[in-house]
Design an enzyme around this catalytic site. Sequence first.
Site, PDB file in Angstrom:
ATOM      1  N   ARG A 112       0.911 -11.906   7.814  1.00 15.21           N
ATOM      2  CA  ARG A 112       0.153 -10.654   7.939  1.00 15.21           C
ATOM      3  C   ARG A 112      -0.919 -10.564   6.853  1.00 15.21           C
ATOM      4  NH1 ARG A 112       3.143 -11.568  11.545  1.00 15.21           N
ATOM      5  NH2 ARG A 112       4.106 -10.116  12.996  1.00 15.21           N
ATOM      6  N   GLU A 155      -3.669 -12.710   8.017  1.00 15.41           N
ATOM      7  CA  GLU A 155      -4.416 -12.023   9.076  1.00 15.41           C
ATOM      8  C   GLU A 155      -5.377 -10.986   8.474  1.00 15.41           C
ATOM      9  OE1 GLU A 155      -2.244 -11.095  12.818  1.00 15.41           O
ATOM     10  OE2 GLU A 155      -2.919  -9.033  12.447  1.00 15.41           O
ATOM     11  N   SER A 215     -12.070 -11.572  -9.137  1.00 16.99           N
ATOM     12  CA  SER A 215     -11.295 -12.675  -9.716  1.00 16.99           C
ATOM     13  C   SER A 215      -9.849 -12.637  -9.231  1.00 16.99           C
ATOM     14  CB  SER A 215     -11.302 -12.577 -11.234  1.00 16.99           C
ATOM     15  OG  SER A 215     -10.551 -13.641 -11.791  1.00 16.99           O
TER      16      SER A 215
END
Lengths: 146, 146, 146, 146, 146, 146, 146, 146, 146, 146
Positions: free
Chosen positions: I87, I90, I113
Amino acid sequence: MDKLAMTEAIMAKKAEKGLTWEGIANEIGCSPVWLTSACLGMNSASAEKAAAIAEYLELSCEVAEALTAFPTKVWDQVVPTDPLVYRLYEIMGVYGGTLKEVIQEKFGDGIMSAIDFTMEVDKVEDPKGDRVVLTMSGKFLPYKSW
Amino acid sequence: MDKLAMTEAIMAKKAEKGLTWEGIANEIGCSPVWLTSACLGMNSASAEKAAAIAEYLELSCEVAEALTAFPTKVWDQVVPTDPLVYRLYEIMGVYGGTLKEVIQEKFGDGIMSAIDFTMEVDKVEDPKGDRVVLTMSGKFLPYKSW
Amino acid sequence: MDKLAMTEAIMAKKAEKGLTWEGIANEIGCSPVWLTSACLGMNSASAEKAAAIAEYLELSCEVAEALTAFPTKVWDQVVPTDPLVYRLYEIMGVYGGTLKEVIQEKFGDGIMSAIDFTMEVDKVEDPKGDRVVLTMSGKFLPYKSW
Amino acid sequence: MDKLAMTEAIMAKKAEKGLTWEGIANEIGCSPVWLTSACLGMNSASAEKAAAIAEYLELSCEVAEALTAFPTKVWDQVVPTDPLVYRLYEIMGVYGGTLKEVIQEKFGDGIMSAIDFTMEVDKVEDPKGDRVVLTMSGKFLPYKSW
Amino acid sequence: MDKLAMTEAIMAKKAEKGLTWEGIANEIGCSPVWLTSACLGMNSASAEKAAAIAEYLELSCEVAEALTAFPTKVWDQVVPTDPLVYRLYEIMGVYGGTLKEVIQEKFGDGIMSAIDFTMEVDKVEDPKGDRVVLTMSGKFLPYKSW
Amino acid sequence: MDKLAMTEAIMAKKAEKGLTWEGIANEIGCSPVWLTSACLGMNSASAEKAAAIAEYLELSCEVAEALTAFPTKVWDQVVPTDPLVYRLYEIMGVYGGTLKEVIQEKFGDGIMSAIDFTMEVDKVEDPKGDRVVLTMSGKFLPYKSW
Amino acid sequence: MDKLAMTEAIMAKKAEKGLTWEGIANEIGCSPVWLTSACLGMNSASAEKAAAIAEYLELSCEVAEALTAFPTKVWDQVVPTDPLVYRLYEIMGVYGGTLKEVIQEKFGDGIMSAIDFTMEVDKVEDPKGDRVVLTMSGKFLPYKSW
Amino acid sequence: MDKLAMTEAIMAKKAEKGLTWEGIANEIGCSPVWLTSACLGMNSASAEKAAAIAEYLELSCEVAEALTAFPTKVWDQVVPTDPLVYRLYEIMGVYGGTLKEVIQEKFGDGIMSAIDFTMEVDKVEDPKGDRVVLTMSGKFLPYKSW
Amino acid sequence: MDKLAMTEAIMAKKAEKGLTWEGIANEIGCSPVWLTSACLGMNSASAEKAAAIAEYLELSCEVAEALTAFPTKVWDQVVPTDPLVYRLYEIMGVYGGTLKEVIQEKFGDGIMSAIDFTMEVDKVEDPKGDRVVLTMSGKFLPYKSW
Amino acid sequence: MDKLAMTEAIMAKKAEKGLTWEGIANEIGCSPVWLTSACLGMNSASAEKAAAIAEYLELSCEVAEALTAFPTKVWDQVVPTDPLVYRLYEIMGVYGGTLKEVIQEKFGDGIMSAIDFTMEVDKVEDPKGDRVVLTMSGKFLPYKSW
């Protein structure tokens, strides 16, 4: 005891006792698909279910404990080679766009959950050749704006 | 007219007329899933079905002809990115081994056909959130020795 | 005993006894190709065939049992490197589109099954160099609408 | 005219005239598999065969010339997605090791050529479902020491 | 004894005796390139050559037997990382199209065999830096129609 | 004019005039392999050579200029599919470790340059089938410590 | 002793003695970068340097011998995941085309050798944050025609 | 105007005027490496620098505007094929572990930034062959706990 | 003791004592996310923090030492399969372009960063289902010209 | 109008009017992150929101309609190359296992939804360098047995 050793212990005992997934599941009171996935290490069981499985199979409480651990779900083959599993991959490839159209027509923009999800396997006898029937039920999750 | 142009023509006309896949399928007398897959170019239609689809949508006979062509089934993404389709891929990964165990326990050594295959999508209303129900039916094909 | 250990036991005994796949197959009454695939762990044998193989090779009933297990078919190399196997991959790449045209011209939209499938290997002597003849026979599976 | 344009011209004319690969091949005097592969741009034709094909199809001499060009054989999908072609890939994966054993038992260390190679497709009628029969014949090439 | 153990045994003995591939090859009467490839497990030796190699190196007949086994040729890296081997890959990438043009101009449509194939390595001294000269000789195999 | 357009112009003119790479190379005074690689855009030519090539082919000075541009060498296929080029890849896979052993035995730790490099293609007639002979010469570059 | 065991022996002794790569390099009289690469098994040392390293670290002559072996340079990750190494990969991706332009503008068509190559790492103190300075020096190798 | 069109416009004008990256950089007052990366679309320029570049090259203010856009940095080849760029990839593979050891010995746990980063290319003449010297300077960024 | 053995020792002791990451972190005085990453071997701890963790868990000083080692950060799966981790992948795919737009609108050309970086996980109770809240804070690093 | 053309129209108008995502979002009454993702074609907008966006930007109702279409979410790069997006990928790789531990410790076995999900980007000023703060909120979805 890790999930791998747990699965081996369960498979060995199941073979030794001549049990089936369906038989064990009926005994425990759960779906054969979910039971198998938990025993293969792809789902975690509640403490009660885990104890019931270990007890029925006459396995140690380390097995029960291993059944309750939260699994890290890993599959090695990006495209599966085993023909039975590949056919599922093919269905996803051939019908993925179709399912997107049909589900979103019925429900709106969103997805079918693979987490809040159940699945059953049935055998339907047919003189032209028996049929495998897979029934998947997943909660519809709508996209939201914010 | 190739399948791509055919799909575009059908999608445009469907949007213009405010039709749904379910509505067209009911009119033609077939499953919405099959109809959608044929219109997306992932299945071929018989000459009669193709003519009926083109007629109902008021599209040319080139569209009907393109619907009857035997498709070369191609998908570009080895792992699909669209979340709805990825969830199907995840189900194959998480439950592939489980399905192999459960199906082969019920049927013996073999596979579920993805060719002699049908699929339906249903909406089950649920106060905790509606559910998508996918029902797949594939002929069991046993391995044979020779 | 898993399929890996089974294959090793069979290969060792076959070498020790100086047998050939063809010889074993004739003895058992089956095709050398099918026999080899079962002994390499890529197909399962019926209980009778498995017993006959183990008996002929003077191997334990664990080997017979392992021969009956339903295999998970895995190959590691997406593109095979061994020259003999690569040539088959090349044939699929060069002639895949051609076979699609020719098969579907003869049979309609569908596929050749790799499950309801048999294969033989023959040697045809030829003064310009002997020839390998592979004969594959797979049931035609037509796509269906629903 | 490149091979792509050549293939499009041939496909269009073949559809227009309602011809089949088998019919054209009979007319020209060659195998339907080879003919199709040449027309799809995966083999080169001799000047005479190319002229005969172009003449029979009433196509320009640019098409004949393009048929004689030596093709660069390219396929895009490392693992093919089209179900008909994938089944050939699956056969290579499942039976590759078996073919290596059986061929090398019969012939010694070497390979089956994919260049000095012919292939036929036949339809065998069967009440349980017609069968596709592929017959491949490749020269055996032994490894040599030096 | 498998090919891996065979190679290790040969390498250890070669280092212990302070031999070179060239020296062994001269003794056996074969090419150093072929000898090395057989000892690394990438080619099989005839029974006589295998016996001669094992005898000269004072190794067991298991080594000789392993040298005669037909190898399964596997390489793990699709693109090799070792700089010496990568340069060969780069030559194939940069000059592959060129070789296709030049070879097919000289010979017609076909390929250079990698099976009916020999290769030598020579050192050419040069004041600006010595040069590696690779000479590969492969039988030309013409494509054929059928 | 970029390298792609340059190659197309050269190929068209070469076909029109019925020339061969070997013939052009003899006229210009260079190797056919190098000439072909420069015309395919995989090497740059000096201003003089470029002018000579363009002049001999009766092409514009834009072509000459494009021949002198420093190419970005790109190949799309990590593993080449064309059978002629794949055989070179197979040679690298099968004999890569062997070449490392043999070259480093002769020269010490280092590589064969693919930059300070020449290659020739010869045809050796042979009653059992003509042979392609590739001769590659690359400067040996020793590793250095510092 | 292979390179892996050699590296482990060196790392363990270096930690035990509380040495640094810089300290060892100063003692031996070489660059810390080269010394580290040889100890990690990515370069070979001359017999003298290898003996000096082993002696200074009070390690066996097997370690010295392993340091002189010609390494097969292998890295597993096509795209490195470690953040320090990934940044080098990113520099190659972002600035690769730029370096090609700037180097070839200064030197003509050719490359910077990675074999005839040295590299140093320096620390430059800076109140806004210290800086890592990498200095790479590689011989320019011009492409040649032939 | 997107970055692609911007780069083409700059390259064409630079060739037309016979300029070098070094010459333009000296005129603008910046490093040739940075200038080239901005003109190739891999860095953004400040409004002033962009205006100066466009003015010096006599290009439109659309070019200046495109130079100031923040680029999406994309490279297509996971492993670069161009020999000059590949050598950088090889250096990362061969020396990546070494650089991690040496940098972290000098600076502690952290990385060299590829963002707060500069690079120069120098030519060092050498009778044995001129050398390319790359000097990279990146701020050291320490990992922090929290 | 390497990081793998260190993680196993910590996990076993944590389970044995029934501790949570949150509990240990509160005791040590640091963030649970950072603590977990250090214990899983993906960050290094200062000598003091490492000693405190080992002491609190009653583990040996080898564990403390292993906690201070600078890790080589490796993950095996280019695309993660575990649903929780996927997830995150995604989110990167769906929102990557969006984050680039929104961050660069607020900060200019540069990046967030991942080294000078902290992250927290919170649980927000919600009657419609509790929510996971991830808060990431990374220093903005602007690109610079030079 | 497809999503691609929609995004181009919105980007052009936004640049022309000198607007920011934050400004548009404030005007429409939604989050800048959601608004940007909808305008980049990675989320669908409700009819009202879509109309409001089109109206505020003075764009046609085709744009509004395109904003309401359900997107197919596709990203091309399995591992992103743009440094800003790569850092998110790196965070997933380095901290994925950590997040799994910490989230599942707090919530039990399950995942953070990427569908029932919101995200914000904030700028926190800091004398040592401003910080990007990403706050992600996803509903926790527990695994269920059945």
